[in-house]
Design a protein around this motif. Structure first.
Motif, short mmCIF file in Angstrom:
data_model
loop_
_atom_site.label_atom_id
_atom_site.label_comp_id
_atom_site.label_asym_id
_atom_site.label_seq_id
_atom_site.Cartn_x
_atom_site.Cartn_y
_atom_site.Cartn_z
N ASN A 98 30.70 29.13 -7.92
CA ASN A 98 30.54 30.29 -7.04
C ASN A 98 30.96 31.60 -7.70
O ASN A 98 30.94 32.65 -7.06
CB ASN A 98 31.33 30.08 -5.75
N GLN A 128 26.92 29.29 -4.14
CA GLN A 128 26.76 29.62 -2.73
C GLN A 128 26.74 31.12 -2.50
O GLN A 128 26.40 31.57 -1.39
CB GLN A 128 27.92 29.01 -1.92
N ASN A 129 27.04 31.88 -3.52
CA ASN A 129 27.06 33.34 -3.39
C ASN A 129 25.66 33.90 -3.64
O ASN A 129 25.37 34.50 -4.67
CB ASN A 129 28.08 33.96 -4.36
N LYS A 354 26.57 27.95 8.79
CA LYS A 354 27.12 26.68 8.29
C LYS A 354 28.38 26.92 7.47
O LYS A 354 29.21 26.03 7.32
CB LYS A 354 26.06 25.95 7.45
N ARG A 355 28.47 28.09 6.91
CA ARG A 355 29.69 28.48 6.21
C ARG A 355 29.82 29.99 6.33
O ARG A 355 28.91 30.66 6.81
CB ARG A 355 29.64 28.04 4.73
N HIS A 356 30.94 30.53 5.87
CA HIS A 356 31.19 31.96 6.00
C HIS A 356 31.68 32.52 4.67
O HIS A 356 32.28 31.81 3.85
CB HIS A 356 32.20 32.24 7.11
N SER A 357 31.43 33.80 4.46
CA SER A 357 31.78 34.43 3.18
C SER A 357 33.29 34.44 2.97
O SER A 357 34.08 34.46 3.94
CB SER A 357 31.22 35.85 3.11
N ARG A 358 33.68 34.43 1.71
CA ARG A 358 35.09 34.27 1.33
C ARG A 358 35.97 35.40 1.83
O ARG A 358 37.07 35.17 2.35
CB ARG A 358 35.15 34.18 -0.20
N GLY A 361 34.44 36.69 5.97
CA GLY A 361 34.10 35.65 6.93
C GLY A 361 32.78 35.87 7.64
O GLY A 361 32.61 35.48 8.80
N PRO A 363 28.79 35.23 8.45
CA PRO A 363 28.02 33.98 8.47
C PRO A 363 26.88 34.00 7.46
O PRO A 363 26.25 35.03 7.22
CB PRO A 363 27.47 33.94 9.90
N GLU A 364 26.63 32.82 6.88
CA GLU A 364 25.43 32.69 6.03
C GLU A 364 24.22 32.50 6.93
O GLU A 364 24.33 32.07 8.08
CB GLU A 364 25.57 31.50 5.07
N TYR A 369 24.49 34.88 2.16
CA TYR A 369 25.47 35.71 2.85
C TYR A 369 24.90 37.11 3.05
O TYR A 369 24.00 37.54 2.31
CB TYR A 369 26.76 35.81 2.05
#
Length: 764
Positions: A98, A128-129, A354-358, A361, A363-364, A369
């Motif tokens: 990432n 994922q980024n 499904k996930r969130h940015s580092r 936060g 949402p993707e 993102y």
């Protein structure tokens, strides 16, 4: 290139206009509209002639270059691929997968080769980024389609050629030629609408080029469109005007929507929106009582603080009034290559949060993102910090909020590579630039915008010119990088089967894949009389397969599906080559319930994430600050994002990068037409000449998108000579729609004052 007339699709915006390019002595002699094109029928806008400028631009990069202490230097392709793969692999090994970020720009969706190779490329990088222009653009429409219809790119398209009432909110198709509504020659289509007794209604904070053709126009305050639409929903229920028509049996949770709208009477929203209660009621009545009607929203309603909720409500209004899935209303397309159905077959309907940015936060969406958090992810230390970056056909420094902060972030990276043929405001930060061939040097098929067109069409264009020696297409660049990155990840060697797969992909390219998709799609193989004889047996065999059997899914997509019996057949790449102006596949047709991809086969009228936003929306009913100025963007027919500004014929004439301002607001601040004004927010500011006009709502100012070419170190002299200022140098990247993560590009509060030079300030 052979002399004569060559037919092609203009790729410079979403309209897919057909062009006839005359070539003499190997050079472009003229570009005109193709009268035989079934969609555009001879129409082109001023951008089309700039195809020649972009192709012949001497500042367009043609060989890889790398940044050195002595400036940019050319290098061979092998050297470039080796260097990029080595540096990206090194960053990944030291900091994790990432630690590499990727940004994809808008031009990628006009390129079928790039679209087919993007996923292998992203898979090879493994990060994922991922970011793209989506979250600065159409994300709310994709989210609404996913939530309500079960697929992120299943968009209801206005049947503008058959409608009797077209309500346009926050869109300007006269400048854009449509957006998420591919519709060339908007002027001609509006003229035809009026000739058959129809009406155009436009609602916008600015009296746009489209609004000037409208039968009815209303100013609306930026960011309050959701209030207007909620009050229209309220009116429909209050006056018993709800009738979902053809979609009635497919709709669920209508009662929840009625309850959500209870607190939004037309009287309660009149003051904050700036639209009278009687006008709001009449809009709702007209939409309900006009059998063939369509409500359309776009950028102004999408890229704002309530972008997601506004888009959802627009979809709801079309459904509640029975305009979904009827001719003259809004319908789903049936393209020759059905990416919606193909995606659903492979389980790629789309997904959200499904996930969130580092860092923030956010949402993707579909694995990406929000682009507004790119700089956060580069500048904030910690595990997963972006340390290397890849851009493909994008210029986010000018197209993303807070471009100055992104400038800072890109400058601090360990490594950056850009696939782009311009040295622009973003790619100037790269260590290596890999320039692809120009559009006229490769084949073209519009996979994406065929899905959004107001008529089903298919058109393929062969390459018009041979690339220069040793050039690479976009898809070749992405595939080569992906191959080398995969090898590096596997210790320098891939299994034989995998290696053969890579070599086959590189050898074949995108066109044979396109041909296979066309032949196996709904307009593909022509089974003739024999097909009609065996159709009952085919239906029985398909029906007998288990519900989730892969062959059943493939059969539904293929010409074997009884649903496609009445459609034209025999489509293939070779046939499209025989018809270079394109093939007309017919008008949009009703397609429900088969076109839905929700699990229960129903239209979800009240997704919970939108209902949860109603309380936030109620806060807009409170009085605002009377002296606040809100900033909105705008677009011109000669401009399409930042990469169009190195064409002299598109930037010549009177400067279009001005600050539009209402006379009352200008007078209050001591500003006159043509005077330089400083526009600021949060310590960021730009300076632009004022354009005083009553075409903009009091309390609102406007700057066009895509300018700001004053930054040093770029290689676009024409753009630099017409620099303008970037609206995104004022906008705050922390301001996003909390429901979708979309950047707020319209409605942020700014200050405007007379600009004073340093000398004037000292003197004062």
């Amino acid at each position: 290139m052979q002399n004569g007339t060559h037919y092609r699709t203009c790729h410079l915006c979403e309209a897919m206009c057909g062009v006839a390019i005359e070539v003499e002595d190997g050079k472009i002699a003229s570009i005109k509209g193709d009268e035989q094109d079934p969609l555009s029928q001879g129409h082109i806008c001023p951008k089309a002639v700039a195809l020649q400028d972009l192709h012949e631009d001497t500042e367009r990069l043609r060989k890889p270059i790398r940044k050195t202490a002595d400036g940019w230097q050319e290098m061979s392709w092998d050297e470039a691929f080796d260097l990029v793969a080595e540096r990206l692999t090194d960053v990944r090994k030291r900091h994790g997968r990432n630690s590499i970020g990727v940004y994809l720009g808008n031009p990628n969706v006009h390129n079928h080769g790039t679209l087919m190779t993007t996923m292998p490329f992203l898979h090879a990088i493994g990060t994922q980024n991922r970011f793209s222009a989506t979250s600065n653009d159409q994300l709310p429409h994709m989210l609404a389609s996913l939530e309500m219809f079960g697929h992120q790119i299943l968009f209801p398209i206005p049947d503008i050629d058959n409608t009797d009432l077209f309500i346009c909110i926050g869109g300007n198709p006269m400048a854009s030629n449509g957006s998420l509504m591919t519709v060339p020659d908007v002027r001609g289509r509006i003229k035809a609408l009026k000739q058959r007794g129809g009406k155009l209604v436009v609602i916008d904070p600015r009296r746009t080029e489209t609004a000037k053709l409208a039968d009815q126009f209303h100013f609306v305050r930026p960011g309050t469109d959701a209030l207007l639409l909620m009050a229209m929903v309220h009116t429909l229920f209050a006056e018993n005007l709800v009738n979902a028509g053809a979609a009635e049996r497919l709709v669920k949770d209508m009662g929840l929507l009625r309850l959500a709208a209870l607190g939004f009477s037309p009287e309660s929203v009149a003051e904050p929106t700036g639209i009278a209660a009687d006008d709001i009621r009449q809009l709702a009545r007209d939409l309900a009582n006009t059998r063939k009607a369509a409500l359309y929203t776009r950028m102004g309603t999408s890229t704002q603080a309530f972008g997601a909720t506004t888009t959802w409500l627009a979809y709801c209004l079309n459904i509640l009034t029975g305009k979904l899935d009827i001719p003259g209303g809004v319908l789903f397309t049936q393209p020759a290559v059905d990416l919606v159905a193909l995606g659903a077959l492979s389980g790629q309907n789309g997904h959200f949060a499904k996930r969130h940015s580092r860092v923030r936060g956010l949402p993707e969406f579909a694995g990406e993102y929000p682009a507004s958090t790119m700089a956060d992810e580069m500048l904030t230390p910690g595990d997963g910090q972006i340390r290397a970056f890849v851009t493909v056909a994008g210029n986010p420094v000018l197209s993303n909020p807070n471009g100055q902060r992104l400038d800072e972030a890109l400058e601090g990276l360990e490594f950056m590579v850009s696939v782009d043929y311009y040295l622009n405001e973003t790619t100037r930060h790269a260590d290596v630039i890999l320039p692809p061939t120009a559009a006229l040097e490769r084949s073209h098929y519009d996979l994406i915008f065929s899905m959004f067109a107001v008529r089903n069409v298919a058109k393929y264009s062969e390459a018009l010119f041979e690339p220069v020696a040793d050039a690479r297409h976009d898809w070749q660049i992405l595939l080569e990088l992906a191959h080398r990155l995969e090898k590096a990840r596997k210790g320098g060697r891939l299994p034989l089967r995998s290696e053969l797969g890579w070599k086959a992909f590189k050898a074949l390219g995108p066109d044979p894949i396109l041909d296979a998709l066309l032949r196996t799609g709904p307009y593909g193989a022509n089974l003739g009389k024999a097909g009609k004889l065996v159709q009952p047996a085919l239906d029985l065999a398909i029906d007998s397969l288990p519900k989730r059997h892969p062959l059943k899914g493939l059969a539904k997509l293929s010409p074997l599906n009884r649903r496609w019996q009445e459609l034209p057949k025999g489509l293939s790449l070779s046939l499209l080559k025989d018809y270079p102006s394109g093939v007309d596949l017919g008008p949009l047709q009703p397609s429900l319930p088969e076109r839905l991809y929700t699990r229960d086969g129903k239209i979800n009228l009240a997704p919970r994430r939108y209902l949860a936003d109603v309380e936030r929306l109620k806060a807009l009913l409170e009085p605002g600050k009377a002296n606040d100025l809100q900033l909105i963007g705008r677009r011109h027919v000669r401009s399409n994002n930042s990469w169009m500004h190195n064409s002299q014929r598109l930037v010549k004439g009177k400067s279009r990068c001005t600050l539009m301002m209402h006379p009352v607001d200008a007078e209050t601040r001591g500003l006159t037409d043509g005077q330089q004004a400083e526009i600021g927010s949060g310590g960021r500011s730009v300076v632009l000449p004022v354009e005083v006009t009553e075409d903009i709502m009091p309390g609102v100012v406007s700057i066009p998108h895509g300018w700001g070419h004053h930054r040093p170190g770029t290689g676009q002299s024409t753009a630099a000579a017409h620099a303008g200022a970037s609206i995104n140098d004022v906008l705050n990247d922390a301001d996003v729609d909390p429901v979708s993560g979309t950047s707020v590009l319209n409605g942020q509060v700014v200050s405007v004052k007379v600009w004073q030079t340093e000398a004037q300030l000292k003197q004062a």
